[in-house]
Design a protein around this motif. Structure first.
Motif, PDB file in Angstrom:
ATOM      1  N   GLN A 245       0.841  -1.190   0.000  1.00  0.00           N
ATOM      2  CA  GLN A 245       0.000   0.000   0.000  1.00  0.00           C
ATOM      3  C   GLN A 245       0.879   1.243   0.000  1.00  0.00           C
ATOM      4  O   GLN A 245       1.700   1.448   0.889  1.00  0.00           O
ATOM      5  N   GLY A 246       0.749   2.042  -1.049  1.00  0.00           N
ATOM      6  CA  GLY A 246       1.397   3.338  -1.120  1.00  0.00           C
ATOM      7  C   GLY A 246       0.338   4.363  -1.462  1.00  0.00           C
ATOM      8  O   GLY A 246      -0.720   4.418  -0.834  1.00  0.00           O
ATOM      9  N   ASP A 247       0.595   5.183  -2.481  1.00  0.00           N
ATOM     10  CA  ASP A 247      -0.484   6.014  -3.015  1.00  0.00           C
ATOM     11  C   ASP A 247      -1.578   5.132  -3.591  1.00  0.00           C
ATOM     12  O   ASP A 247      -2.750   5.496  -3.616  1.00  0.00           O
ATOM     13  N   ASN A 248      -1.162   3.959  -4.093  1.00  0.00           N
ATOM     14  CA  ASN A 248      -2.083   2.969  -4.638  1.00  0.00           C
ATOM     15  C   ASN A 248      -1.774   1.618  -4.016  1.00  0.00           C
ATOM     16  O   ASN A 248      -0.776   1.450  -3.314  1.00  0.00           O
ATOM     17  N   SER A 249      -2.634   0.664  -4.274  1.00  0.00           N
ATOM     18  CA  SER A 249      -2.421  -0.679  -3.733  1.00  0.00           C
ATOM     19  C   SER A 249      -1.963  -1.615  -4.840  1.00  0.00           C
ATOM     20  O   SER A 249      -2.346  -1.475  -6.007  1.00  0.00           O
ATOM     21  N   ARG A 250      -1.118  -2.583  -4.455  1.00  0.00           N
ATOM     22  CA  ARG A 250      -0.621  -3.593  -5.383  1.00  0.00           C
ATOM     23  C   ARG A 250      -0.657  -4.951  -4.698  1.00  0.00           C
ATOM     24  O   ARG A 250      -0.501  -5.055  -3.478  1.00  0.00           O
ATOM     25  N   HIS A 251      -0.816  -5.993  -5.507  1.00  0.00           N
ATOM     26  CA  HIS A 251      -0.913  -7.347  -4.983  1.00  0.00           C
ATOM     27  C   HIS A 251       0.045  -8.245  -5.747  1.00  0.00           C
ATOM     28  O   HIS A 251       0.249  -8.088  -6.956  1.00  0.00           O
ATOM     29  N   ASN A 252       0.631  -9.188  -5.052  1.00  0.00           N
ATOM     30  CA  ASN A 252       1.473 -10.173  -5.715  1.00  0.00           C
ATOM     31  C   ASN A 252       1.236 -11.536  -5.078  1.00  0.00           C
ATOM     32  O   ASN A 252       0.900 -11.645  -3.890  1.00  0.00           O
ATOM     33  N   LEU A 274      -0.167  -7.444  -9.796  1.00  0.00           N
ATOM     34  CA  LEU A 274      -1.156  -6.528 -10.353  1.00  0.00           C
ATOM     35  C   LEU A 274      -1.359  -5.355  -9.416  1.00  0.00           C
ATOM     36  O   LEU A 274      -1.180  -5.470  -8.198  1.00  0.00           O
ATOM     37  N   GLY A 275      -1.712  -4.227 -10.001  1.00  0.00           N
ATOM     38  CA  GLY A 275      -1.973  -3.035  -9.211  1.00  0.00           C
ATOM     39  C   GLY A 275      -1.481  -1.779  -9.899  1.00  0.00           C
ATOM     40  O   GLY A 275      -0.875  -1.819 -10.978  1.00  0.00           O
ATOM     41  N   LYS A 276      -1.735  -0.657  -9.261  1.00  0.00           N
ATOM     42  CA  LYS A 276      -1.381   0.643  -9.810  1.00  0.00           C
ATOM     43  C   LYS A 276      -0.151   1.199  -9.110  1.00  0.00           C
ATOM     44  O   LYS A 276       0.113   0.907  -7.948  1.00  0.00           O
ATOM     45  N   ASN A 277       0.599   2.002  -9.848  1.00  0.00           N
ATOM     46  CA  ASN A 277       1.687   2.760  -9.238  1.00  0.00           C
ATOM     47  C   ASN A 277       1.756   4.135  -9.886  1.00  0.00           C
ATOM     48  O   ASN A 277       1.372   4.314 -11.049  1.00  0.00           O
ATOM     49  N   ARG A 278       2.273   5.084  -9.115  1.00  0.00           N
ATOM     50  CA  ARG A 278       2.252   6.482  -9.542  1.00  0.00           C
ATOM     51  C   ARG A 278       3.672   7.039  -9.607  1.00  0.00           C
ATOM     52  O   ARG A 278       4.504   6.737  -8.760  1.00  0.00           O
ATOM     53  N   PHE A 279       3.902   7.855 -10.635  1.00  0.00           N
ATOM     54  CA  PHE A 279       5.160   8.575 -10.782  1.00  0.00           C
ATOM     55  C   PHE A 279       4.818  10.009 -11.158  1.00  0.00           C
ATOM     56  O   PHE A 279       4.031  10.258 -12.073  1.00  0.00           O
ATOM     57  N   ASP A 299      -1.559   1.087 -14.478  1.00  0.00           N
ATOM     58  CA  ASP A 299      -2.290  -0.059 -13.933  1.00  0.00           C
ATOM     59  C   ASP A 299      -1.829  -1.295 -14.701  1.00  0.00           C
ATOM     60  O   ASP A 299      -2.207  -1.503 -15.849  1.00  0.00           O
ATOM     61  N   ASN A 300      -0.967  -2.100 -14.058  1.00  0.00           N
ATOM     62  CA  ASN A 300      -0.306  -3.196 -14.761  1.00  0.00           C
ATOM     63  C   ASN A 300      -0.692  -4.552 -14.181  1.00  0.00           C
ATOM     64  O   ASN A 300      -0.899  -4.690 -12.973  1.00  0.00           O
ATOM     65  N   THR A 301      -0.756  -5.534 -15.040  1.00  0.00           N
ATOM     66  CA  THR A 301      -0.947  -6.928 -14.639  1.00  0.00           C
ATOM     67  C   THR A 301       0.074  -7.772 -15.378  1.00  0.00           C
ATOM     68  O   THR A 301       0.173  -7.703 -16.606  1.00  0.00           O
ATOM     69  N   SER A 302       0.849  -8.553 -14.638  1.00  0.00           N
ATOM     70  CA  SER A 302       1.845  -9.410 -15.271  1.00  0.00           C
ATOM     71  C   SER A 302       1.802 -10.793 -14.642  1.00  0.00           C
ATOM     72  O   SER A 302       1.566 -10.935 -13.442  1.00  0.00           O
ATOM     73  N   GLN A 303       2.040 -11.802 -15.465  1.00  0.00           N
ATOM     74  CA  GLN A 303       1.976 -13.189 -15.022  1.00  0.00           C
ATOM     75  C   GLN A 303       3.093 -13.990 -15.686  1.00  0.00           C
ATOM     76  O   GLN A 303       3.424 -13.761 -16.843  1.00  0.00           O
ATOM     77  N   ILE A 304       3.661 -14.923 -14.939  1.00  0.00           N
ATOM     78  CA  ILE A 304       4.640 -15.868 -15.482  1.00  0.00           C
ATOM     79  C   ILE A 304       4.214 -17.275 -15.105  1.00  0.00           C
ATOM     80  O   ILE A 304       3.871 -17.546 -13.955  1.00  0.00           O
ATOM     81  N   GLU A 762       6.352   6.077  -5.660  1.00  0.00           N
ATOM     82  CA  GLU A 762       5.752   5.502  -4.457  1.00  0.00           C
ATOM     83  C   GLU A 762       6.799   4.714  -3.662  1.00  0.00           C
ATOM     84  O   GLU A 762       6.749   3.503  -3.558  1.00  0.00           O
ATOM     85  N   SER A 763       7.729   5.441  -3.077  1.00  0.00           N
ATOM     86  CA  SER A 763       8.759   4.792  -2.263  1.00  0.00           C
ATOM     87  C   SER A 763       8.288   4.583  -0.825  1.00  0.00           C
ATOM     88  O   SER A 763       8.769   3.673  -0.144  1.00  0.00           O
ATOM     89  N   HIS A 764       7.369   5.416  -0.363  1.00  0.00           N
ATOM     90  CA  HIS A 764       6.840   5.278   1.005  1.00  0.00           C
ATOM     91  C   HIS A 764       5.656   4.304   0.960  1.00  0.00           C
ATOM     92  O   HIS A 764       4.536   4.660   0.604  1.00  0.00           O
ATOM     93  N   THR A 765       5.919   3.045   1.309  1.00  0.00           N
ATOM     94  CA  THR A 765       4.900   1.998   1.191  1.00  0.00           C
ATOM     95  C   THR A 765       4.909   1.085   2.408  1.00  0.00           C
ATOM     96  O   THR A 765       5.892   0.988   3.143  1.00  0.00           O
ATOM     97  N   LEU A 766       3.799   0.396   2.591  1.00  0.00           N
ATOM     98  CA  LEU A 766       3.667  -0.656   3.591  1.00  0.00           C
ATOM     99  C   LEU A 766       3.446  -1.968   2.861  1.00  0.00           C
ATOM    100  O   LEU A 766       2.565  -2.070   2.002  1.00  0.00           O
TER     101      LEU A 766
END
Length: 798
Positions: A245-252, A274-279, A299-304, A762-766
């Motif tokens: 969780q930063g400005d946006n949320s991401r999941h892995n 998957l999730g959003k990130n801001r610059f 807003d990116n989604t990637s899978q391997i 988004e360097s300040h994240t939890l």
């Protein structure tokens, strides 16, 4: 007491009784050490008969210094099996033919293994030096540093990861080659590192001066990420989930599994992010009086997905087949608004993009051993194919508020890469080690861009020419290579000499509006020598001197005359005429091991000819527009100092730290520039309770000059915690990155126009993560087979 220990004790008593009066028996002694040369205590030592049915003859345990002694072993040939928690089992043939048989020093590898589904990993990362590389055995401290491989690498000495682009750099240089389990990937490095979970990493090899065995690309060297290899008999399953969780949320999330039946090891894994990130940021130009502010949300989604198998055909033969597939989809929205301070007019500029990138790898690896350690031949072949589609829609009111630019761009491209290696290794008895091999590589790329943007220019006849900036670019590169290395140890002195020869045939055809069609061809042969010398000053101190010649051939994105990215005031373009750069690199290093830790110091010097660099220049048609180009500098020199240490002051506290300073000097005609970046990192690990640890990371990067400006200082502090439960099978981790919100970039530009740029991400994240591993037995383990054949595919790597 476990059944294994009871079984071992019964056999110890029985062997004493059976062989107690046999005159033809001898004593076995030796010492077991880890890769850093430290004695390993409490290692299980077992002696088995050879053949189809293996019986336990005798055994014992190493003392606190790693020494062991086994008495009354009947004369004959046996298998010695060493087993230690956290290490892969070691199996070697021995012969008892004298009253006293000294096996000398036996090294256990640093592979992290899965034991009954639980991850066995050292608390603290260990740093060690081999003849041609530095190795970081990743412990819980670095695992807790982040959710993915990019976060782990950013905490390793000499390595930096750009927080905006994910671009790796080594010793301040971005020309670094990234490999996973010894193989390069067609997947962009920035995306690959985000897909690789941190707890999948067993160790990281930092190869700043690669030998002739390695491909010569990478001005600053190679970073090889070694992933876990589940070599234990039975089935193993691992699950990892993470939330940021930063400005946006991401999941892995990821799941990996393998089933090892003895003759076959089937493996597979799936990873998703998957999730959003801001610059966002601002650029102030003092000459044009333009202030630009930009804000980009992706807003990116990637899978391997990877699946394959290892087939242990015999004790000396193994075959690995696997296929890996990468799927990426990204949607972005950005604004790059401009304020003209000369007239107070505000220009709103918007763009959206929608893109996909898919990559497919197919790999074969065949290994044949020849009956003794380090004597084998390996055939490795991989074919990769990829395709990408990108659609961008622009709505720009700059530079004419009354006539906004409405246009779109469609980009299509693809790559087909083929790589075939044949490698031979032979450790001559009482002699040196020979390595030799052949390689063929082919890289084929196609890139197209169609744009509805209407542009114009004035030709030599003074006529206005209207055009749309369409591009069609095809590129092929074939490389034929052969190499040979010879290494030998003379007491305390060791050396390795080698040379690699390569013929490169490359060509491109392109059609760019409005300049028209073009063609480029190149065919050349180059030699890349390498030399490595080490001397053991003491049992714990070593000095090393090495040299290598390297090359950096322009990448496709650097060659393609398609704008890699653009805003209303800046665009990045490739250069089809870009030449390769060649580097001569020298290093002198010193390693000192001591109780509880080690210290490593290295000085280096690099001389680069035709250095490839990004250069800013004012657009000839509009002075308010800046073009970022790739050009060849005449020459560049770099030299620097690296210091790194890891130490355990107390049982509950350990740390690793590093300091590095580099001086980079660039020459372009009469232009000369010198910059001296420096970095400091320290990573502390505190064991608060048996199952609870706390990690603290701090880094500082000093300001430094480059050709066209000066980067300002950057620093950050992270805090993490890790809790293990369910008998070690489950782990819960949490981390706050950039606690004080200080990690941001600021650059002061002098050329081509003076200005200041400020950039934030988004360097300040939890981050909160959960992992669970479990496994079970399939049938009795074949120790000899699995130890002799370590096929490269049976892990989590990509």
């Amino acid at each position: 007491m476990s059944l294994r220990k009871i079984y071992l004790m019964l056999f110890l008593f029985s062997t004493v009784w059976v062989f107690g009066n046999d005159d033809k028996s001898g004593q076995i002694i030796g010492v077991v050490q880890d890769g850093a040369g430290h004695g390993l205590p409490f290692v299980s030592v077992e002696i088995y008969t050879k053949g189809e049915t293996q019986d336990l003859i005798s055994g014992g345990m190493t003392d606190e210094n790693g020494n062991f002694q086994i008495d009354d072993v009947p004369y004959g040939e046996y298998e010695l099996v060493l087993m230690a928690v956290g290490f892969a089992d070691k199996v070697q043939d021995i012969k008892v033919s004298a009253p006293k048989n000294d096996l000398g020093v036996i090294k256990l590898g640093n592979d992290v293994v899965m034991l009954e589904g639980a991850e066995i990993r050292a608390e603290t990362s260990q740093y060690r030096t081999e003849i041609d590389k530095r190795v970081v055995d990743v412990g819980k401290d670095l695992v807790s540093a982040g959710a993915d491989a990019a976060a782990v690498l950013n905490n390793i000495p000499s390595v930096s990861v750009d927080q905006q682009t994910g671009q790796l750099s080594l010793r301040g240089n971005e020309n670094v080659k990234v490999m996973v389990d010894g193989k390069p990937s067609n997947i962009p490095a920035a995306q690959l590192l985000k897909q690789l979970p941190s707890n999948a990493i067993a160790k990281v090899e930092i190869i700043t001066n690669p030998s002739a065995k390695y491909e010569p690309e990478g001005n600053s060297g190679i970073i090889n990420i070694i992933t876990h290899k589940n070599k234990r008999q039975g089935y193993n399953v691992g699950l990892d989930l993470g939330y940021t969780q930063g400005d946006n949320s991401r999941h892995n999330g990821s799941v990996n599994a393998n089933i090892n039946t003895g003759s076959f090891n089937f493996f597979g894994n799936y990873n998703a992010n998957l999730g959003k990130n801001r610059f966002h940021g601002t650029v102030t130009n003092y000459e044009t009086l333009l202030d630009q502010s930009f804000d980009v949300i992706n807003d990116n989604t990637s899978q391997i997905f990877k699946v394959g198998f290892d087939w242990f055909i015999s004790d000396k033969t193994a075959l690995t087949l696997y296929t890996s597939h990468y799927f990426y989809k990204g949607e972005g929205y950005g604004s790059s608004n401009v304020l003209d301070n000369s007239n107070g007019i505000f220009y709103e500029n918007l763009n959206v993009n929608d893109g996909t990138y898919n990559n497919h790898d197919y790999s074969l690896n065949f290994k044949q051993d020849f009956g003794k350690e380090d004597h084998h031949i390996v055939l490795d072949a991989i074919y990769s194919t990829s395709e990408n589609d990108d659609f961008r829609d622009y709505n720009n009111s700059f530079p004419d508020l009354n006539a906004p630019h409405l246009y779109n761009e469609t980009r299509e491209g693809g790559n087909d890469n083929t790589r075939i290696n044949l490698d031979y290794t032979n450790q001559i008895v009482d002699g040196g080690k020979i390595e030799a091999g052949l390689q063929f590589r082919q890289e084929k790329t196609e890139s197209k861009m169609n744009s509805t943007q209407n542009l114009s220019y004035i030709n030599d006849q003074g006529e206005i020419v209207n055009y749309q900036p369409d591009v069609n670019y095809d590129f092929t590169r074939d490389i034929y290579s052969a190499y040979a290395n010879y290494g030998q140890k003379f007491g305390k002195f060791a050396m390795q000499l080698g040379v690699r020869a390569e013929q490169v045939v490359e060509g491109s055809n392109y059609n760019v509006n409005p300049t028209g069609a073009g063609k480029f061809e190149n065919d050349y042969v180059e030699f890349y020598p390498s030399a490595f010398l080490t001397y053991d000053i003491t049992e714990r101190g070593q000095i090393a001197l090495n040299y290598s010649r390297r090359v950096d051939r322009p990448g496709v994105n650097q060659l393609t005359p398609v704008p890699e990215w653009s805003t209303v005031t800046m665009q990045s373009l490739g250069n089809p005429e870009l030449k390769p750069q060649f580097t001569n690199s020298y290093e002198l290093g010193y390693l000192q091991r001591f109780k509880g830790g080690s210290l490593n110091a290295t000085v280096f010097y690099r001389k680069v000819n035709d250095m490839i660099f990004r250069y800013l220049e004012t657009d000839e048609n509009d002075p308010r527009i800046t073009n970022q180009l790739y050009i060849n500098y005449d020459d560049s020199e770099s030299y620097g100092l690296e210091l790194s240490a890891n130490y355990r002051p107390a049982k509950w506290w350990s740390f690793n730290s590093s300091f590095d300073v580099f001086s980079n000097k660039f020459y372009l005609g009469t232009e000369e520039s010198t910059g001296t970046p420096w970095n400091f990192r320290i990573n502390n690990n505190f064991s608060l309770l048996k199952n609870l640890s706390l990690q603290n990371f701090f880094m500082y990067r000093g300001k430094f000059k480059f050709v066209q400006g000066e980067m300002q200082p950057m620093w950050r502090m992270d805090l993490g915690a890790r809790y293990t439960f369910m008998d070690g099978k489950a782990t819960l981790s949490a981390r706050v990155s950039d606690i004080f919100k200080t990690f941001k970039a600021e650059v002061h530009l002098d050329n081509p126009t003076p200005g200041i740029g400020k950039f934030h991400w988004e360097s300040h994240t939890l981050y909160v993560g959960f992992s669970y591993n479990f496994g079970g037995d399939v049938r009795k383990r074949n120790i000899q087979q699995e130890s002799h054949q370590q096929a490269p595919g049976g892990g989590i790597g990509f």
